[in-house]
Motif scaffolding. Structure first.
Motif, PDB file in Angstrom:
ATOM      1  N   LYS A 259     -26.295  -8.143  41.076  1.00 14.86           N
ATOM      2  CA  LYS A 259     -26.666  -6.654  40.302  1.00 14.86           C
ATOM      3  C   LYS A 259     -27.098  -5.947  41.751  1.00 14.86           C
ATOM      4  N   ASN A 260     -26.408  -4.719  42.081  1.00 18.17           N
ATOM      5  CA  ASN A 260     -26.571  -3.846  43.458  1.00 18.17           C
ATOM      6  C   ASN A 260     -27.171  -2.685  42.852  1.00 18.17           C
ATOM      7  N   TYR A 261     -28.269  -1.944  43.754  1.00  8.89           N
ATOM      8  CA  TYR A 261     -28.900  -0.712  43.524  1.00  8.89           C
ATOM      9  C   TYR A 261     -28.394   0.151  44.631  1.00  8.89           C
ATOM     10  N   VAL A 262     -28.130   1.206  44.122  1.00  8.60           N
ATOM     11  CA  VAL A 262     -27.700   2.514  45.282  1.00  8.60           C
ATOM     12  C   VAL A 262     -28.961   3.742  44.850  1.00  8.60           C
ATOM     13  N   TYR A 263     -29.398   4.067  45.949  1.00 10.02           N
ATOM     14  CA  TYR A 263     -30.470   5.302  46.230  1.00 10.02           C
ATOM     15  C   TYR A 263     -29.696   6.204  46.852  1.00 10.02           C
ATOM     16  N   LEU A 264     -29.639   7.440  46.318  1.00 10.02           N
ATOM     17  CA  LEU A 264     -29.346   8.522  47.041  1.00 10.02           C
ATOM     18  C   LEU A 264     -30.891   9.032  47.731  1.00 10.02           C
ATOM     19  N   VAL A 265     -31.082   9.307  49.345  1.00  9.81           N
ATOM     20  CA  VAL A 265     -31.865   9.486  49.809  1.00  9.81           C
ATOM     21  C   VAL A 265     -31.963  10.590  50.678  1.00  9.81           C
ATOM     22  N   SER A 266     -33.207  11.066  50.947  1.00 11.49           N
ATOM     23  CA  SER A 266     -33.167  12.358  51.947  1.00 11.49           C
ATOM     24  C   SER A 266     -33.260  11.890  53.431  1.00 11.49           C
ATOM     25  N   TYR A 267     -32.668  11.982  54.339  1.00 12.27           N
ATOM     26  CA  TYR A 267     -32.936  11.565  55.696  1.00 12.27           C
ATOM     27  C   TYR A 267     -33.682  12.936  56.542  1.00 12.27           C
ATOM     28  N   GLU A 268     -33.867  13.948  55.955  1.00 10.06           N
ATOM     29  CA  GLU A 268     -34.552  15.054  56.532  1.00 10.06           C
ATOM     30  C   GLU A 268     -35.978  14.646  57.220  1.00 10.06           C
ATOM     31  N   GLY A 269     -36.061  14.674  58.567  1.00  7.24           N
ATOM     32  CA  GLY A 269     -37.429  14.554  59.011  1.00  7.24           C
ATOM     33  C   GLY A 269     -37.322  13.205  59.746  1.00  7.24           C
ATOM     34  N   HIS A 270     -36.116  12.241  59.364  1.00  5.62           N
ATOM     35  CA  HIS A 270     -36.120  11.062  59.865  1.00  5.62           C
ATOM     36  C   HIS A 270     -34.927  10.821  60.916  1.00  5.62           C
ATOM     37  N   GLN A 271     -34.648  11.897  61.609  1.00  4.55           N
ATOM     38  CA  GLN A 271     -33.471  11.883  62.537  1.00  4.55           C
ATOM     39  C   GLN A 271     -33.742  10.905  63.536  1.00  4.55           C
ATOM     40  N   ASN A 272     -35.131  10.654  64.122  1.00  2.00           N
ATOM     41  CA  ASN A 272     -35.490   9.957  65.091  1.00  2.00           C
ATOM     42  C   ASN A 272     -35.891   8.637  64.620  1.00  2.00           C
ATOM     43  N   HIS A 273     -35.938   8.350  63.307  1.00  2.00           N
ATOM     44  CA  HIS A 273     -36.233   6.849  62.800  1.00  2.00           C
ATOM     45  C   HIS A 273     -35.185   6.220  62.312  1.00  2.00           C
ATOM     46  N   LEU A 274     -33.908   6.832  62.517  1.00  2.00           N
ATOM     47  CA  LEU A 274     -32.575   6.009  62.067  1.00  2.00           C
ATOM     48  C   LEU A 274     -32.244   5.088  63.465  1.00  2.00           C
ATOM     49  N   PRO A 275     -31.635   3.832  63.257  1.00  2.00           N
ATOM     50  CA  PRO A 275     -31.136   2.977  64.020  1.00  2.00           C
ATOM     51  C   PRO A 275     -30.402   3.943  65.169  1.00  2.00           C
ATOM     52  N   PRO A 276     -30.202   3.455  66.304  1.00  5.67           N
ATOM     53  CA  PRO A 276     -30.957   2.256  67.032  1.00  5.67           C
ATOM     54  C   PRO A 276     -32.256   2.656  67.753  1.00  5.67           C
ATOM     55  N   ASN A 277     -32.673   3.537  67.134  1.00  5.30           N
ATOM     56  CA  ASN A 277     -34.204   4.020  67.741  1.00  5.30           C
ATOM     57  C   ASN A 277     -35.239   2.856  67.255  1.00  5.30           C
ATOM     58  N   LYS A 278     -36.186   2.438  68.268  1.00  5.44           N
ATOM     59  CA  LYS A 278     -37.087   1.655  68.140  1.00  5.44           C
ATOM     60  C   LYS A 278     -38.322   2.245  67.910  1.00  5.44           C
ATOM     61  N   ILE A 279     -39.053   1.895  66.718  1.00  5.50           N
ATOM     62  CA  ILE A 279     -40.259   2.382  66.372  1.00  5.50           C
ATOM     63  C   ILE A 279     -41.329   1.151  66.391  1.00  5.50           C
ATOM     64  N   ALA A 280     -42.339   1.568  66.890  1.00  2.00           N
ATOM     65  CA  ALA A 280     -43.534   0.576  67.103  1.00  2.00           C
ATOM     66  C   ALA A 280     -44.641   1.415  66.530  1.00  2.00           C
ATOM     67  N   GLY A 281     -45.407   0.186  65.953  1.00  2.00           N
ATOM     68  CA  GLY A 281     -46.764   0.384  65.306  1.00  2.00           C
ATOM     69  C   GLY A 281     -46.456   0.763  63.743  1.00  2.00           C
ATOM     70  N   TYR A 282     -45.392   0.488  63.350  1.00  2.00           N
ATOM     71  CA  TYR A 282     -45.198   0.917  61.665  1.00  2.00           C
ATOM     72  C   TYR A 282     -44.539  -0.223  60.975  1.00  2.00           C
ATOM     73  N   ASP A 283     -44.853  -0.459  59.790  1.00  2.27           N
ATOM     74  CA  ASP A 283     -44.289  -1.818  58.920  1.00  2.27           C
ATOM     75  C   ASP A 283     -43.276  -1.239  58.067  1.00  2.27           C
ATOM     76  N   LYS A 284     -43.654   0.340  57.544  1.00  2.00           N
ATOM     77  CA  LYS A 284     -42.795   0.430  56.606  1.00  2.00           C
ATOM     78  C   LYS A 284     -42.330   2.043  57.009  1.00  2.00           C
ATOM     79  N   ILE A 285     -41.253   2.381  56.089  1.00  2.00           N
ATOM     80  CA  ILE A 285     -40.815   3.845  55.977  1.00  2.00           C
ATOM     81  C   ILE A 285     -40.659   4.387  54.879  1.00  2.00           C
TER      82      ILE A 285
END
Length: 499
Positions: A240-266
């Motif tokens: 079974k597969n799930y598809v989520y329509l998500v908002s990337y607004e405000g996450h432009q610097n959190h997308l790969p290949p940017n490395k984010i330190a100090g966080y476990d979840k987004i």
């Protein structure tokens, strides 16, 4: 194509589609400042009064939720099961510019937006081409392993409340913090392993103009303008597969290949979701072809390929491969089994259509026979059947074909009636001029004035009594004598059967 729409959707011919890389709204959603300036000249001798005014302006648009009515279709279909392992999930919107209606970076200033719009005509790269929404494909085992939380309903203020090790979107100012939304928390490492990069996002959304005139049977009465968002991850087969329509607004610097330190979840805002089940993965082309032969359906081994190029042990097999034919088992109508040739539209060598081919009235009419080798060729018959099905699946074509056939049959019926009427008129015709005038006028009245009227059909007493349910034991002369003497056909039929 550029974002400039140079034609209306209804000018697109039936069966055609026009693609757009992106659509830039006249004014993307966000906060603006409307400035006014007025100078009064000639009031005083020293200086002219100058009046300035600034008015904050908010261009609203979908942000934390979207109207479900704007979702035109989903693929794969929700809650369905099928062979979707080689298909990227996608969502079609009736909102033409939805993916580009908002900046992915909300911190872009109004002056920057103004500069972009001003330079867009000369430099299209100034236009925002990055969609602010996207599709994430999540496998069932990703959910059971705890890589993301269940969707949770909360307010905007709660969504933006900092939590330990949770990376939040940088949205800037928010007008209504009490608005409700749905959000999920995703493991950051997992998210960056499946999420697209900012450079990939423009390729995962496009707009299209479609002529919906031929889509009547599908209920497509829209104006023909759609936007499409595509996922970047293939579904998992056999799960079974799930598809989520998500908002990337405000996450432009959190997308790969940017490395984010100090966080476990987004934390992601969920605008919509659906699920489907994908069947077990289909085998490779080589395995499928070998299986066809092993299961008695033909296959590549039926070719009996020559062992090397120098020996010509099977000239037929060599020639068939060169022009893209494959042998398949053919179940004949009589119940016999044979091997026949088949070739699709994509061939390995140039072909020339013979003037002797067609027209064909039915699929079997297009079957060719090779008397030298005793094999049938079903390439054209299969193409004929596929073309017929494609034509009938087009709503406008099927409707036009039905009307043409109906009108043709009405025309034949009307001609037959006119011939009968002409014969009767000739039978009662007279050599007298006044009688001929009356017959001609009556004939003209019934043939010309009432030509296009669909008259009701009345059955005669003979037709009512003699139907398909009665055996044909009475010949025409016997029935005419019984009717002329006002006899009972059924009674006479019973008498004859008993005798």
């Amino acid at each position: 194509m550029s974002t400039s729409i140079i034609t209306q959707p209804d000018t697109i011919a039936a069966g055609q589609i026009r693609f757009y890389d992106y659509i830039q709204p006249p004014l993307p959603a966000g906060q603006y400042i409307l400035k006014a300036k007025q100078e009064v000249i000639g009031v005083t001798d020293n200086e002219n009064p100058l009046y300035l005014a600034d008015q904050p302006l908010l261009v609203d648009g979908p942000r934390f939720m979207i109207d479900p009515g704007t979702i035109h279709s989903l693929f794969p279909p929700a809650n369905m099961q099928g062979n979707y392992d080689n298909s990227l999930p996608n969502m079609v919107f009736s909102n033409f510019a939805l993916p580009w209606s908002r900046e992915i970076n909300p911190s872009v200033s109004a002056e920057e937006k103004k500069r972009r719009l001003k330079n867009a005509a000369e430099n299209p790269t100034e236009i925002n081409q990055i969609p602010w929404i996207g599709l994430l494909t999540i496998y069932e085992n990703d959910i059971t392993s705890g890589k993301l939380s269940k969707p949770e309903t909360m307010t905007v203020a709660e969504m933006l409340t900092p939590k330990d090790s949770v990376l939040l979107p940088v949205l800037g100012s928010v007008i209504n913090e009490s608005a409700s939304l749905t959000a999920i928390d995703v493991d950051l490492t997992y998210f960056q392993s499946i999420a697209p990069t900012c450079e990939e996002l423009p390729y995962l959304a496009h707009a299209r103009g479609v002529n919906t005139g031929g889509k009547v049977l599908l209920g497509m009465d829209d104006d023909g303008c759609f936007s499409v968002v595509i996922g970047n991850r293939l579904p998992m087969a056999g799960a079974k597969n799930y598809v989520y329509l998500v908002s990337y607004e405000g996450h432009q610097n959190h997308l790969p290949p940017n490395k984010i330190a100090g966080y476990d979840k987004i934390r992601l805002v969920v605008l919509g979701s659906w699920q489907f089940t994908c069947n077990e993965a289909r085998a490779s082309f080589k395995v499928l072809m070998n299986d066809l032969c092993e299961k008695g359906r033909g296959g590549v081994t039926l070719l009996q390929l020559p062992k090397n190029e120098e020996t010509n042990t099977n000239a037929l097999a060599k020639e068939a491969l060169e022009i893209s034919y494959v042998p398949l088992q053919n179940n004949l109508r009589e119940g016999e089994t044979s091997t026949s040739w088949y070739r699709g539209p994509i061939v390995a060598a140039p072909t020339k259509r013979s003037f002797t081919y067609g027209p064909y009235w039915y699929s079997d009419h297009a079957i060719h026979y090779d008397p030298e080798y005793g094999l049938f060729n079903h390439a054209y018959s299969a193409a004929w059947q596929i073309g017929r099905l494609l034509a009938l699946s087009d709503g406008s074509f099927a409707n036009g074909l039905f009307n043409w056939r109906n009108n043709y049959l009405k025309g034949i019926t009307q001609k037959a009636k006119n011939r009968k009427l002409q014969a009767k008129a000739n039978a009662i015709g007279s050599k007298k001029a006044e009688d001929l005038t009356m017959v001609t006028g009556t004939l003209s009245l019934f043939t010309d004035k009432f030509r296009n009227i669909s008259w009701p059909v009345f059955e005669t007493r003979k037709e009512k009594l003699l139907g398909d349910h009665l055996p044909g034991v009475l010949d025409d002369r016997e029935m005419e004598d019984i009717i002329a003497n006002d006899g009972d056909l059924l009674l006479e039929l019973v008498k004859k059967i008993k005798s």
